[in-house]
Design a protein around this motif. Sequence first.
Motif, PDB file in Angstrom:
ATOM      1  N   UNK A  58     152.127  -7.961 108.248  1.00 40.04           N
ATOM      2  CA  UNK A  58     150.805  -8.372 108.740  1.00 40.04           C
ATOM      3  C   UNK A  58     150.028  -9.223 107.737  1.00 40.04           C
ATOM      4  N   UNK A  59     150.187  -8.923 106.436  1.00 38.54           N
ATOM      5  CA  UNK A  59     149.385  -9.666 105.450  1.00 38.54           C
ATOM      6  C   UNK A  59     149.814 -11.131 105.325  1.00 38.54           C
ATOM      7  N   UNK A  60     150.940 -11.496 105.935  1.00 34.62           N
ATOM      8  CA  UNK A  60     151.362 -12.908 105.928  1.00 34.62           C
ATOM      9  C   UNK A  60     150.541 -13.753 106.900  1.00 34.62           C
ATOM     10  N   UNK A  61     149.699 -13.098 107.682  1.00 38.65           N
ATOM     11  CA  UNK A  61     148.936 -13.823 108.697  1.00 38.65           C
ATOM     12  C   UNK A  61     147.435 -13.713 108.426  1.00 38.65           C
ATOM     13  N   UNK A  62     146.738 -14.825 108.662  1.00 40.36           N
ATOM     14  CA  UNK A  62     145.288 -14.802 108.472  1.00 40.36           C
ATOM     15  C   UNK A  62     144.615 -14.029 109.591  1.00 40.36           C
ATOM     16  N   UNK A  98     143.057  -4.826 108.903  1.00 36.35           N
ATOM     17  CA  UNK A  98     142.284  -5.794 108.119  1.00 36.35           C
ATOM     18  C   UNK A  98     142.198  -7.166 108.760  1.00 36.35           C
ATOM     19  N   UNK A  99     143.201  -7.571 109.512  1.00 31.79           N
ATOM     20  CA  UNK A  99     143.179  -8.939 110.049  1.00 31.79           C
ATOM     21  C   UNK A  99     143.369  -8.999 111.572  1.00 31.79           C
ATOM     22  N   UNK A 100     143.082  -7.907 112.231  1.00 31.06           N
ATOM     23  CA  UNK A 100     143.189  -7.901 113.698  1.00 31.06           C
ATOM     24  C   UNK A 100     141.846  -8.216 114.356  1.00 31.06           C
ATOM     25  N   UNK A 101     141.902  -9.079 115.364  1.00 30.85           N
ATOM     26  CA  UNK A 101     140.737  -9.307 116.220  1.00 30.85           C
ATOM     27  C   UNK A 101     141.221  -9.308 117.663  1.00 30.85           C
ATOM     28  N   UNK A 102     140.297  -9.094 118.575  1.00 28.35           N
ATOM     29  CA  UNK A 102     140.663  -9.060 119.986  1.00 28.35           C
ATOM     30  C   UNK A 102     139.744 -10.000 120.772  1.00 28.35           C
ATOM     31  N   UNK A 103     140.348 -10.877 121.580  1.00 28.39           N
ATOM     32  CA  UNK A 103     139.561 -11.858 122.358  1.00 28.39           C
ATOM     33  C   UNK A 103     138.521 -11.152 123.238  1.00 28.39           C
ATOM     34  N   UNK A 104     138.913 -10.024 123.825  1.00 31.09           N
ATOM     35  CA  UNK A 104     138.009  -9.288 124.706  1.00 31.09           C
ATOM     36  C   UNK A 104     136.780  -8.753 123.992  1.00 31.09           C
ATOM     37  N   UNK A 132     143.768   1.851 119.949  1.00 28.48           N
ATOM     38  CA  UNK A 132     145.091   2.422 120.217  1.00 28.48           C
ATOM     39  C   UNK A 132     146.204   1.582 119.586  1.00 28.48           C
ATOM     40  N   UNK A 133     146.059   0.252 119.643  1.00 27.88           N
ATOM     41  CA  UNK A 133     147.072  -0.623 119.042  1.00 27.88           C
ATOM     42  C   UNK A 133     147.174  -0.373 117.537  1.00 27.88           C
ATOM     43  N   UNK A 134     146.026  -0.322 116.883  1.00 26.81           N
ATOM     44  CA  UNK A 134     146.025  -0.113 115.430  1.00 26.81           C
ATOM     45  C   UNK A 134     146.650   1.245 115.099  1.00 26.81           C
ATOM     46  N   UNK A 135     146.335   2.240 115.927  1.00 27.16           N
ATOM     47  CA  UNK A 135     146.883   3.574 115.686  1.00 27.16           C
ATOM     48  C   UNK A 135     148.403   3.606 115.918  1.00 27.16           C
ATOM     49  N   UNK A 136     148.853   2.958 117.004  1.00 25.13           N
ATOM     50  CA  UNK A 136     150.300   2.937 117.306  1.00 25.13           C
ATOM     51  C   UNK A 136     151.075   2.273 116.166  1.00 25.13           C
ATOM     52  N   UNK A 137     150.555   1.128 115.685  1.00 28.16           N
ATOM     53  CA  UNK A 137     151.258   0.412 114.615  1.00 28.16           C
ATOM     54  C   UNK A 137     151.203   1.187 113.300  1.00 28.16           C
ATOM     55  N   UNK A 138     150.069   1.851 113.057  1.00 29.44           N
ATOM     56  CA  UNK A 138     149.943   2.582 111.783  1.00 29.44           C
ATOM     57  C   UNK A 138     150.948   3.732 111.701  1.00 29.44           C
TER      58      UNK A 138
END
Lengths: 147, 335
Positions: free
Chosen positions: B225-229, B257-263, B243-249
């Motif tokens: 993930x840190x390879x992406x802005x 740190x670098x996740x955003x959601x269009x919605x 839920x996405x952050x929890x599933x991936x964690x």
Amino acid sequence: MNETAKSYDRMVKKASPGTKSGKTIPSAFCIGGLICLLGQALINIYEHYGAASEQAHIYTLLTLIFISSLLTGFGVYNNIAKYAGAGTLVPITGFANAIAAPAIEFKTEGFIIGIGTKMFAVAGPVIVYGISASILYGIVIYVFGLH
Amino acid sequence: MPQKIGKTTIKTTQMPSICAYAAVAGKKEGEGPLGKHFDILYKDPNIGQKSFEQAESVMQKDAVNTALKKAGLTLADIDVILAGDLINQCTSSAYAARGSDTGFLGLYGACSTMAQSIALAALLVDSGALTKAMAVTSSHFCAAERQFRYPLEYGGNITPTSQWTVTGSGAALVGISGEPPFIKAVTIGKVQDLGVKDVNNMGAAMAPAAYDTIKTYLRDTGSEPRDYDLILTGDLGKVGSLLLIELLSKDNIDISGNHKDCGMMIFDIENQDVHSGGSGCGCSAVVLCSLILSNIRQSVWKNVLFAATGALMSPMSVQQGETIPAISHLIHFTN
């Protein structure tokens, strides 16, 4: 994926906020109560002007239906309902809104298959099961001679 | 020719890029945090048309024409339009393309359609099959409500987990121009279903799809993930993002740190009464085709993963008690 439907369901429940009932229930109670108060006031006014009790009730229902439909047409009703919840849904106002809203919405599909068909899309089940229940009730009363 | 680097991950080799893009949106979207980034804002939900469905077609046309104008092209210069929307049988897209002398592919991936259309456009251009392809999607709050939920004026309330369908359309012209944003690779999503039945909690239904696609891409490319802005999801909203952050964690992948959601970006969630956030084909399309692509073009971000998500149910499947299958396609944009 390590999650099963069951374990994911637990995660979903934890992550999903519930309705703020502490706020919505009192609000529904108050606005619903005000509608009932308005109904009672209308009954009293109609009776004051000489309507018999039964007539006064019918006039009141018609008035409430008229007001709800009018407010639905002006696009105001759903804004009140946002705060009122079941307060506007449960009285006859909710029923009037459920008929008027699709009637307005589906006029683009024409009077027959648009308004004619879709008008009861929301209220239809209430009518079907309301009438069915009343028939059942009638049969029970008749069979057991309760009348 | 595109190069397969995983089961569903494909790398481009000719550096296809978004040559031009445009986003058009409704009044509520204009009042949101991204309002100033949109090319056209409509005050009237009908946009002067008889029906909301026709209004949606106008939005698609406007988005396409605005993107073409920016590129100094006309519709005749485009080989194929890859378009999608939420309305039955993709009619908004078909009517928008009616009368044009351009190939047309109607796509349905629910709210993930923008990623689906850009991915296909990029692969077709990269393979040399097409020179210029237009990816465009749209959604209209009023048209979607009447199809999927209740009439607009009905006073029924929805739950805090539900999302607000965005009125808007985004168009991206894919070609080979030598200018960023480039499309480096794509991952085609797999249909995921973890048993969510609540149609008012689509974020929860879609989070497993985004999880699977993002994880697949990271694995296939050997990146972190840190390879992406920015790791941008389509329209998971507040609930789905959590839920996405929890599933991936749980797989030791930290995107917090670098996740955003269009919605969540398109509306001011607290003050615009949109419950869990925005949704619809137009949601990720207008966010991508405004702020996101501009920032990549201007080198604010160099590597962006765009994973749009879609809930693939219909009103009928929901009535029949089916669970909600979901999909997420991913595009890796570079500067």
